[in-house]
Design a protein around this motif. Structure first.
Motif, short mmCIF file in Angstrom:
data_model
loop_
_atom_site.label_atom_id
_atom_site.label_comp_id
_atom_site.label_asym_id
_atom_site.label_seq_id
_atom_site.Cartn_x
_atom_site.Cartn_y
_atom_site.Cartn_z
N PHE A 106 11.19 12.28 -9.26
CA PHE A 106 10.21 11.60 -8.31
C PHE A 106 8.99 11.13 -9.06
O PHE A 106 8.19 10.36 -8.61
CB PHE A 106 10.00 12.05 -6.93
N LYS A 107 8.49 12.30 -10.07
CA LYS A 107 7.03 12.01 -10.74
C LYS A 107 7.07 10.99 -11.55
O LYS A 107 5.88 10.60 -11.71
CB LYS A 107 6.89 13.54 -11.39
N PRO A 251 10.32 18.22 0.16
CA PRO A 251 10.34 19.67 -0.64
C PRO A 251 8.83 19.70 -1.35
O PRO A 251 8.48 18.66 -2.05
CB PRO A 251 11.38 19.46 -1.69
N SER A 252 8.13 20.80 -1.09
CA SER A 252 6.86 20.69 -1.59
C SER A 252 6.40 21.94 -2.45
O SER A 252 6.70 23.12 -2.48
CB SER A 252 5.97 20.84 -0.19
N GLY A 253 5.50 21.62 -3.34
CA GLY A 253 4.97 22.62 -4.58
C GLY A 253 3.33 22.55 -4.45
O GLY A 253 2.86 23.28 -3.83
N GLY A 256 1.29 17.19 -3.58
CA GLY A 256 0.83 16.00 -3.70
C GLY A 256 1.73 15.12 -3.30
O GLY A 256 1.20 13.94 -2.49
N MET A 306 8.69 23.96 -7.32
CA MET A 306 7.93 24.34 -6.25
C MET A 306 7.59 25.81 -6.15
O MET A 306 7.04 26.52 -5.20
CB MET A 306 8.92 24.01 -4.91
N HIS A 360 15.87 21.66 -4.97
CA HIS A 360 14.56 21.11 -4.13
C HIS A 360 15.09 20.40 -3.06
O HIS A 360 14.56 20.51 -1.80
CB HIS A 360 13.78 20.46 -4.84
N ALA A 385 14.59 15.26 -7.24
CA ALA A 385 15.34 15.42 -8.59
C ALA A 385 16.72 15.18 -8.80
O ALA A 385 17.61 15.54 -7.78
CB ALA A 385 15.02 16.68 -9.34
N PHE A 390 19.13 20.37 -12.87
CA PHE A 390 19.01 21.68 -12.76
C PHE A 390 20.42 22.23 -12.87
O PHE A 390 21.07 22.87 -12.06
CB PHE A 390 18.50 22.11 -11.41
C1 LIG Z 1 7.04 18.42 -8.49
C2 LIG Z 1 8.29 18.64 -7.84
C3 LIG Z 1 8.23 18.93 -6.34
C4 LIG Z 1 7.01 19.40 -5.77
O1 LIG Z 1 6.35 18.30 -5.36
P1 LIG Z 1 4.82 18.32 -5.27
O2 LIG Z 1 4.17 17.00 -5.06
O3 LIG Z 1 4.04 19.38 -6.11
O4 LIG Z 1 4.66 19.13 -3.78
C5 LIG Z 1 9.38 19.09 -5.64
N1 LIG Z 1 10.63 18.78 -6.35
C6 LIG Z 1 10.70 18.33 -7.47
C7 LIG Z 1 12.05 18.29 -8.26
C8 LIG Z 1 9.40 18.36 -8.28
O5 LIG Z 1 9.65 17.95 -9.85
#
Ligand SMILES: *Cc1c(COP(=O)(O)O)cnc(C)c1O
Length: 439
Positions: A106-107, A251-253, A256, A306, A360, A385, A390
């Motif tokens: 998603f990034k 799903p959060s890390g 953002g 995450m 995730h 993702a 993975f």
């Molecule tokens: C970066 C990422 C996250 C977390 O996203 P944030 O915006 O940092 O909360 C979750 N899942 C995947 C696969 C990611 O690459």
């Protein structure tokens, strides 16, 4: 529109400045002074629009006063050359597949948008020296940023990654590109890589002699465009009469992604409840329950994107709600899952629905189930993702051998090129300092 720092100890700045600098000089995160709203009529009209058209409406509302509208549209259309479809998994449960971009993460949306917007501001400002983007990665971010910034003039990207700790597929996504992308293989952990980047931003010599910036979700141009796909999800569900009482599980890390969802909600997107789905790194969940925030070292999990112990966008969430714990915990629910549970979820979803989730997305799916969706509600979890990213983990859990999609396989054809460095800041500083002298 101007942007203020969450620490309020530095004057508000223009979009151009906040995109070039990333972090405010008082170490706060930049926030727009005003959150634009979209009329109900516009929101209702989204169901007939494409992802790029929707992104353009949202982008113009934020950034339209700070650059020519046509240039902004070009950035949006260039960024959103793929879709984020919702896929039905159960009666009222949908997966928002965010993995159809170039690196299947998603990034890609935020990284591509930021690269283009930063490139535009560098040209407009006529900066003499190139801008150096430093990014530490545990695997996923590096690929999205490297590919998003590939070939953008005036920008050089350094991806710092921990030697031997990223998967072969991930490593190929940022070590085989060449051009303006340099991969630095650090003999250390992800935390060491992050510490090097932080030390570089704090180093007076480096900062006075070169333009350094970051491409993680602290940058406004990377995190805010993520709100596009919340609108896109709504539009698709509205088109099939499923958009009422929407529950969105993220799903959060570093938070953002969730924060950009909260911005979409503030703009008027009808979401009833958000859910923050975590792995064992659950400082946010603890905050929701207790009102206390105790950042700590992250622990390694299957859902390693995450594995964050001190989410950088927490400051933005607090700021959005004026530090009101009640308001935050009324809108956002939280759940967390240990690796054994993640494995169980991947198996259960696969056998019950013949749908493959990555570690995730598994947390996101299960959080909807544990939240207890009512029959009048629609649940959407963000599948952040493609499961093949993975592969090692998913194959281990399912005992299979997942096919690698062609887009990913193509990266593995290239030859790996990286520069090995120790984890000492002196070595790192010397390395980038010499580049400055050469250029
Ligand atoms: C970066 C990422 C996250 C977390 O996203 P944030 O915006 O940092 O909360 C979750 N899942 C995947 C696969 C990611 O690459």
């Amino acid at each position: 529109m101007r942007y203020y720092s969450t620490n309020l100890s530095t004057p508000p700045a223009s979009l151009e400045d906040v995109v070039i600098k990333s972090l405010a000089s008082d170490k706060g995160l930049y926030m727009p002074e005003r959150i634009p709203t979209l009329d109900d009529a516009i929101i209702k009209s989204l169901k007939t629009k494409s992802f790029a058209e929707i992104g353009d409406i949202v982008a113009q509302a934020y950034f339209g006063d700070d650059m020519p509208r046509e240039e902004l549209s070009e950035i949006v259309y260039d960024t959103l050359s793929f879709d984020t479809p919702v896929v039905q998994v159960d009666d009222n449960v949908f997966s928002l597949e965010l993995f159809h971009g170039p690196t299947l993460a998603f990034k890609d949306v935020g990284a591509r948008f930021m690269a283009r917007m930063l490139g535009y501001f560098i040209r407009r400002k006529g900066l003499d020296n190139e801008v150096n983007v430093l990014v530490a990665t545990s695997g996923d971010t590096g690929g999205a940023v490297a590919n998003g910034f590939l070939g953008v003039e005036g920008i050089r990207v350094f991806v710092l990654y921990p030697k031997g700790k990223v998967s072969p597929i991930q490593e190929c996504q940022f070590t085989t590109l060449g051009k303006n992308i340099t991969a630095l293989e650090i003999d250390g952990t992800f935390d060491d890589c992050q510490a090097l980047v932080k030390a570089a931003f704090a180093d007076a010599d480096l900062n006075s002699s070169m333009n350094l910036t970051s491409a993680n979700s602290i940058n406004v141009a990377r995190f805010l465009p993520q709100s596009f796909y919340y609108f896109n999800a709504y539009a698709q569900l509205d088109a099939i009469g499923k958009a009422d009482n929407l529950i969105v599980s993220v799903p959060s890390g570093n938070f953002g992604n969730l924060t950009s969802g909260l911005f979409a909600w503030r703009m008027g997107l009808p979401v009833k409840r958000f859910i923050a789905a975590n792995n064992r790194n659950d400082v946010f969940l603890e905050y929701l329950r207790s009102g206390r925030y105790n950042p700590r070292e992250s622990v390694e999990t299957y859902a390693n994107a995450m594995d964050v112990g001190n989410p950088s966008n927490f400051a933005r969430i607090l700021d959005l709600f004026g530090d009101n714990h009640h308001a935050i915990s009324s809108l956002i629910a939280g759940f967390s899952y240990a690796d054994e549970q993640i494995a169980q979820i991947i198996k259960a979803v696969s056998s019950k629905y013949a749908y493959l989730v990555d570690p995730h997305g598994a947390c996101g799916y299960q959080a909807l189930a544990d939240y207890g969706l009512k029959s009048t509600e629609t649940g959407v979890f963000l599948e952040t993702a493609h499961p093949a990213k993975f592969k090692e983990t998913v194959d281990l859990i399912l005992g299979g051998n997942m096919a690698i999609p062609p887009k990913l396989a193509a990266f593995m054809q290239g030859s790996k090129n990286s520069i090995s460095l120790s984890k000492s800041f002196q070595d790192f500083k010397q390395y980038i300092y010499e580049l400055r002298v050469e250029s």
